[in-house]
Design an enzyme around this catalytic site. Structure first.
Site, PDB file in Angstrom:
ATOM      1  N   GLU A  52       0.833  -1.218   0.000  1.00 22.38           N
ATOM      2  CA  GLU A  52       0.000   0.000   0.000  1.00 22.38           C
ATOM      3  C   GLU A  52       0.864   1.263   0.000  1.00 22.38           C
ATOM      4  O   GLU A  52       0.597   2.214   0.723  1.00 22.38           O
ATOM      5  CB  GLU A  52      -0.964  -0.002   1.201  1.00 22.38           C
ATOM      6  CG  GLU A  52      -2.057  -1.053   1.068  1.00 22.38           C
ATOM      7  CD  GLU A  52      -3.145  -0.936   2.118  1.00 22.38           C
ATOM      8  OE1 GLU A  52      -3.253   0.104   2.763  1.00 22.38           O
ATOM      9  OE2 GLU A  52      -3.886  -1.923   2.260  1.00 22.38           O
TER      10      GLU A  52
HETATM   11  C1  FAD Z   1       3.540  -8.944  -0.126  1.00 25.37           C
HETATM   12  C2  FAD Z   1       3.085  -7.899  -1.073  1.00 25.37           C
HETATM   13  C3  FAD Z   1       1.746  -7.805  -1.412  1.00 25.37           C
HETATM   14  C4  FAD Z   1       1.332  -6.874  -2.365  1.00 25.37           C
HETATM   15  N1  FAD Z   1       0.034  -6.879  -2.799  1.00 25.37           N
HETATM   16  C5  FAD Z   1      -0.286  -6.135  -3.903  1.00 25.37           C
HETATM   17  C6  FAD Z   1      -1.559  -6.274  -4.531  1.00 25.37           C
HETATM   18  O1  FAD Z   1      -2.422  -7.038  -4.088  1.00 25.37           O
HETATM   19  N2  FAD Z   1      -1.811  -5.550  -5.649  1.00 25.37           N
HETATM   20  C7  FAD Z   1      -0.894  -4.700  -6.190  1.00 25.37           C
HETATM   21  O2  FAD Z   1      -1.167  -4.107  -7.209  1.00 25.37           O
HETATM   22  N3  FAD Z   1       0.306  -4.515  -5.583  1.00 25.37           N
HETATM   23  C8  FAD Z   1       0.645  -5.220  -4.487  1.00 25.37           C
HETATM   24  N4  FAD Z   1       1.877  -5.076  -3.889  1.00 25.37           N
HETATM   25  C9  FAD Z   1       2.794  -4.088  -4.430  1.00 25.37           C
HETATM   26  C10 FAD Z   1       3.135  -2.963  -3.478  1.00 25.37           C
HETATM   27  O3  FAD Z   1       2.123  -2.012  -3.432  1.00 25.37           O
HETATM   28  C11 FAD Z   1       4.471  -2.407  -3.984  1.00 25.37           C
HETATM   29  O4  FAD Z   1       5.442  -3.316  -3.533  1.00 25.37           O
HETATM   30  C12 FAD Z   1       4.766  -1.042  -3.536  1.00 25.37           C
HETATM   31  O5  FAD Z   1       3.937  -0.148  -4.199  1.00 25.37           O
HETATM   32  C13 FAD Z   1       6.226  -0.644  -3.786  1.00 25.37           C
HETATM   33  O6  FAD Z   1       6.687  -1.025  -5.055  1.00 25.37           O
HETATM   34  P1  FAD Z   1       8.062  -1.834  -5.196  1.00 25.37           P
HETATM   35  O7  FAD Z   1       8.037  -2.957  -4.246  1.00 25.37           O
HETATM   36  O8  FAD Z   1       8.259  -2.137  -6.620  1.00 25.37           O
HETATM   37  O9  FAD Z   1       9.158  -0.827  -4.677  1.00 25.37           O
HETATM   38  P2  FAD Z   1       9.956   0.238  -5.524  1.00 25.37           P
HETATM   39  O10 FAD Z   1       9.010   1.107  -6.253  1.00 25.37           O
HETATM   40  O11 FAD Z   1      11.017  -0.443  -6.292  1.00 25.37           O
HETATM   41  O12 FAD Z   1      10.596   1.113  -4.374  1.00 25.37           O
HETATM   42  C14 FAD Z   1      11.814   0.732  -3.715  1.00 25.37           C
HETATM   43  C15 FAD Z   1      12.083   1.731  -2.612  1.00 25.37           C
HETATM   44  O13 FAD Z   1      12.192   3.046  -3.164  1.00 25.37           O
HETATM   45  C16 FAD Z   1      11.360   3.928  -2.428  1.00 25.37           C
HETATM   46  N5  FAD Z   1      10.906   5.000  -3.313  1.00 25.37           N
HETATM   47  C17 FAD Z   1      10.336   4.900  -4.533  1.00 25.37           C
HETATM   48  N6  FAD Z   1      10.051   6.113  -5.001  1.00 25.37           N
HETATM   49  C18 FAD Z   1      10.437   7.009  -4.078  1.00 25.37           C
HETATM   50  C19 FAD Z   1      10.411   8.427  -3.960  1.00 25.37           C
HETATM   51  N7  FAD Z   1       9.920   9.205  -4.902  1.00 25.37           N
HETATM   52  N8  FAD Z   1      10.905   8.980  -2.853  1.00 25.37           N
HETATM   53  C20 FAD Z   1      11.430   8.222  -1.871  1.00 25.37           C
HETATM   54  N9  FAD Z   1      11.475   6.894  -1.925  1.00 25.37           N
HETATM   55  C21 FAD Z   1      10.988   6.289  -3.004  1.00 25.37           C
HETATM   56  C22 FAD Z   1      10.225   3.072  -1.927  1.00 25.37           C
HETATM   57  O14 FAD Z   1       9.624   3.660  -0.787  1.00 25.37           O
HETATM   58  C23 FAD Z   1      10.952   1.789  -1.586  1.00 25.37           C
HETATM   59  O15 FAD Z   1      11.511   1.899  -0.312  1.00 25.37           O
HETATM   60  C24 FAD Z   1       2.279  -5.977  -2.921  1.00 25.37           C
HETATM   61  C25 FAD Z   1       3.616  -6.039  -2.525  1.00 25.37           C
HETATM   62  C26 FAD Z   1       4.034  -6.992  -1.631  1.00 25.37           C
HETATM   63  C27 FAD Z   1       5.488  -7.063  -1.283  1.00 25.37           C
END
Ligand code: FAD
Length: 821
Positions: A502
């Protein structure tokens, strides 16, 4: 007489007007009266009255003439403002307009109206909701064996899946008219809190269908046909939903999804119809492996102009039944040993008709707005409740364990090092409970709490991670050795999941809480930005002028209030509360004024660049968040009729919030790029330097004492978790044993004393106990009590061991390596 007395009077009255935030007219009259009255009473020369009056008239008269002020002052500023205001992207605009502003707006105003907070009704469950918690939820908790779920099956048992569907756990937010439970946000939150302590896998499974996804989207935007078909089926679990937004190239930046759908004709149920041909690659999708209906976000294009003139229609949401041809679904990810169903969803050239778009063809391109509008509600409940339930359970478990587990002849909870960890657990749990309650109550009042939901998501999950860490430390080896006897390890393993989903936390803190909060909650900035978009010039100028001069008065007032409240150590001002909490309200008044001042100055000095100064923005967000959390705690204290026994929890958590606010503000000032501005702000915010201190050791000891013995404050803190002492609930059984453990402590001290003095014969505990009874050191009843407690405690301090073959995975997973598309 001193000829400067009238000038001094004008200054003092101006400061008082700024402090009390009176309007322009009142200020003008008050200053004129002050100059004249003081000059006359002090018998000064008439020139000592006339000169200040003339100078003041030169300033005040133009300000009090609206037409003059607009044409000579506001018009040039409007031109400048139009040039320097960064143009908001469509997605930023949607994010800003989604949601409502509640009490957080008061905090941002620098002068919170506490009555607004305190008159909000006390959140209460209905009889029906309470019955659900006492009936089906209690029954569900009884069915949970988390070791079986996490280690043996990597899934919930079939009985639990059936029970969840039959008792409509997946339909808590679906209205009754569609067969759902139609629960309040408070009840929804209470259900999640209760099951969270039993199994992280279970709570994640229940939370997802009740959060942002097909159910909620259909309730708000579905066509009548879609609602009639899907909602009853979602409510009773005939359909299991998932929602797929995230993919390999679009995580935090979800608007950049590369997944697309091309409008075309295709075949659906034997007919040739207009629809979209979808190509997508999604990952991390919760419930996907078992979902029967997939909510999908994609970008919709109409290159052949079948629907109209627009080619790029924007983000759109569709529902794909599992059996849709070409949909690849069923593989699983493995999130940190917490095996809730989660996996990828892919498809190439998958055709669905336009009737499968959520809301039908009219909602094509509206997907992002729909998601953002719903996000604030789901985000306010799921993770804050999930983590609060986990923290409450950890508090009950760790407090009891710290009393039961003895080393060096004492319960470990008596050692100061353990006390520190227990104090954090107690204080953070108190803060989290208040925060969850506040956001659930906001949703039930009909708010769409965009900023509080981001605060709640970020802080509840971060504090839960701290609680999990401290709980693990207190449990020592017991927490580390996994097995059916370990009640804490899986929660600790899974804590980072809540941080990631989220909206991952670093981004939530750095970009969203203040980034959205500053503009949304500020009483004037959004009005100024909206004013410059008014098409008609005179109206635009009128609205801009009103917002601008309101803003200037607001800024002056905050500077004065921050300085005065800093100088007086926030000991002045009329506030609500009792003798214990009045000083807390005053402190919050001080930090609210400081936040408003520093935030305003940052926006003025850094303008659009503030968005990229994430470290400053994050710290300002921390101040807003801690103000919100502290207010939520005060409201909780009032709603619970000011329980005196809760005061150590409240005090610890409150001082921690204030300490964090001070350090965050200090961080902003220390790193503010324009140094002279930072120096001035430091004088206004910290006239006597940084005086706040973290919660004291003595206070921490009182919190630890509350956690390690049965009492009403502890019961209130852990209210709503599953405490029934049955076979699958060691935490419930530990708590039930606590009174006996405490009763046995003086007996044990006598016994240890006798043993150490060499008075008792025998080499083991049982022999010495028998001798103690024989020699009359202990009575038969005392020996019985000691034995009973020792036997019962053994189960809680023991850990599991396994035959090596039992730890081998049955089948070796073979992850598929995909080539880059
Ligand atoms: C167990 C699990 C369940 C999930 N369930 C769903 C689901 O049901 N449906 C769905 O659609 N998604 C789901 N997600 C996706 C989840 O919402 C994303 O993992 C989340 O949005 C972050 O994306 P990412 O993991 O690719 O991180 P990334 O986007 O790769 O980010 C990596 C890091 O960079 C930081 N970051 C990125 N941009 C910025 C910025 N501008 N400023 C500062 N920091 C930044 C982030 O905070 C994070 O710490 C799930 C994820 C997990 C792990």
């Amino acid at each position: 007489m001193n000829p400067f007395l009238p000038v001094l009077a004008a200054l003092v009255v101006s400061l008082a007007c700024a402090y009390f935030r009176v309007g322009l007219r009142v200020w003008t009259i008050a200053v004129v009266v002050a100059i004249a009255a003081v000059g006359w009473l002090a018998d000064t020369h008439w020139l000592a009255i006339a000169i200040p009056l003339v100078v003041f008239a030169l300033i005040a008269v133009p300000l009090n003439l609206p037409d003059f002020r607009r044409s000579k002052l506001s018009a040039p500023l409007l031109k400048l403002f139009q040039q320097v205001t960064p143009k908001l992207s469509d997605t930023e605009q949607i994010a800003l307009e989604a949601g409502t502003v509640g009490f957080e707006g008061e905090l941002f105003s620098g002068k919170p109206k506490w009555a607004t907070l305190l008159k909000q009704p006390k959140p209460e469950l209905s009889v029906e909701e309470q019955a659900f918690l006492d009936g089906p939820v209690e029954e569900l908790c009884r069915m949970v064996n988390d070791w079986e779920i996490t280690h043996e099956r990597a899934d919930l048992t079939p009985e639990i899946w059936d029970f969840l569907k039959k008792r409509k756990f997946f339909g808590m937010i679906i209205p009754k008219e569609y067969g759902g439970l139609g629960f309040s946000a408070l009840a929804h939150s209470a259900v999640l809190q209760k099951i969270a302590g039993m199994s992280t896998t279970l709570v994640s499974t229940v939370a997802v269908p009740n959060s942002l996804g097909p159910g909620e989207l259909l309730v708000h935007y579905g066509t009548q046909e879609q609602k009639d078909h899907y909602l009853p089926r979602l409510a009773d679990g005939r359909e299991i939903p998932c929602f797929a937004l995230t993919g390999p190239y679009a995580g935090s930046d979800a608007t950049s999804i590369p997944d697309y759908g091309i409008v075309c004709k295709g075949e659906w149920n034997g007919a040739n119809v207009v629809g979209v041909r979808l190509t997508f690659d999604k990952r991390y999708i919760t419930l996907a492996p078992v979902a029967t209906i997939v909510g999908l976000a994609f970008r919709m294009y109409d290159p052949d102009k079948i629907l109209g003139d627009v080619e790029d229609l924007g983000i759109t949401l569709a529902l794909l039944p599992r059996e849709t041809k070409g949909l690849e679904i069923g593989r699983r990810h493995f999130p940190l040993n917490v095996p809730f169903q989660n996996g990828p969803v892919r498809g190439k050239d998958v055709f669905v008709p336009l009737s499968q778009l959520i809301g039908g063809p009219d909602m094509a391109g509206q997907g992002w707005r729909m998601l953002v509008e719903c996000l604030s509600v789901g985000r306010a409940i799921s993770l804050p409740s999930n983590t609060t339930g986990g923290a409450k359970s950890a508090a009950a478990a760790t407090g009891a364990y710290a009393r039961i587990r003895k080393q060096f002849g004492m319960p470990i909870g008596r050692f100061e090092g353990i006390e520190e960890a227990l104090a954090r657990i107690g204080g953070y749990t108190y803060a989290m409970s208040a925060l969850s309650l506040a956001t659930a109550a906001a949703v039930d009042r009909g708010e769409k709490p965009a900023v509080p939901s981001a605060i709640a998501k970020y802080h509840a999950t971060e504090l839960a991670r701290e609680v999990a860490k401290d709980a693990m430390d207190v449990h020592g080896g017991k927490g580390v050795i996994l097995g059916p006897k370990n009640w804490i390890g899986r929660g600790w393993q899974g804590a980072p999941i809540a941080i990631t989903v989220e909206g991952a936390n670093i981004m939530t803190r750095s970009l969203m809480i203040f980034g959205q909060g500053a503009i949304r909650c500020h009483p004037y900035v959004l009005r100024e930005m909206q004013a410059i978009r008014v098409p008609e010039y005179r109206e635009r100028l009128k609205q801009f002028d009103a917002a601008l001069f309101g803003h200037i008065g607001f800024a002056i007032s905050n500077a004065v209030r921050s300085f005065v409240l800093g100088l007086t150590f926030a000991r002045i001002g009329r506030v609500p509360g009792d003798a214990y909490t009045r000083r807390y309200y005053r402190k919050l008044n001080r930090y609210a004024a400081a936040l408003a001042l520093v935030a305003d100055t940052s926006m003025l000095v850094l303008g659009g660049k503030l968005k990229f100064k994430e470290k400053l923005s994050a710290r300002l967000g921390d101040v807003l968040s801690n103000l919100y959390i502290a207010s939520a705690m005060l409201k909780r204290y009032e709603d619970q009729d000011r329980p005196v026994t809760d005061q150590p929890f409240l005090a610890w958590a409150f001082h921690d919030c204030v300490w964090r606010m001070q350090m965050a503000l200090d961080g902003v000032l220390r790193n503010f790029p324009v140094r002279p501005v930072a120096w001035l702000l430091r004088v206004l915010v910290f006239p006597f330097g940084r005086r706040e201190v973290p919660p004291s050791d003595r206070l921490g000891r009182r919190v630890a004492a509350l956690l390690t013995a049965p009492n009403e404050a502890r019961d209130r803190l852990t209210a709503g978790i599953y405490k029934t002492p049955n076979a699958n609930n060691p935490v419930g059984r530990m708590n039930a044993l606590l009174p006996d453990v405490i009763a046995a402590e003086p007996v044990e001290r006598k016994f240890i004393k006798a043993s150490k003095s060499g008075e008792l014969k025998g080499y083991d505990w049982a022999a010495q106990l028998a001798d103690a009874q024989a020699k009359g050191v202990l009575s038969a009843a005392e020996c019985d009590l000691l034995k009973r407690v020792r036997d019962a405690s053994f189960e809680f301090i023991s850990v599991d061991d396994f035959d090596p073959s039992e730890l081998e995975a049955g089948r070796h997973a073979k992850p598929v390596l995909r080539s880059v598309a």
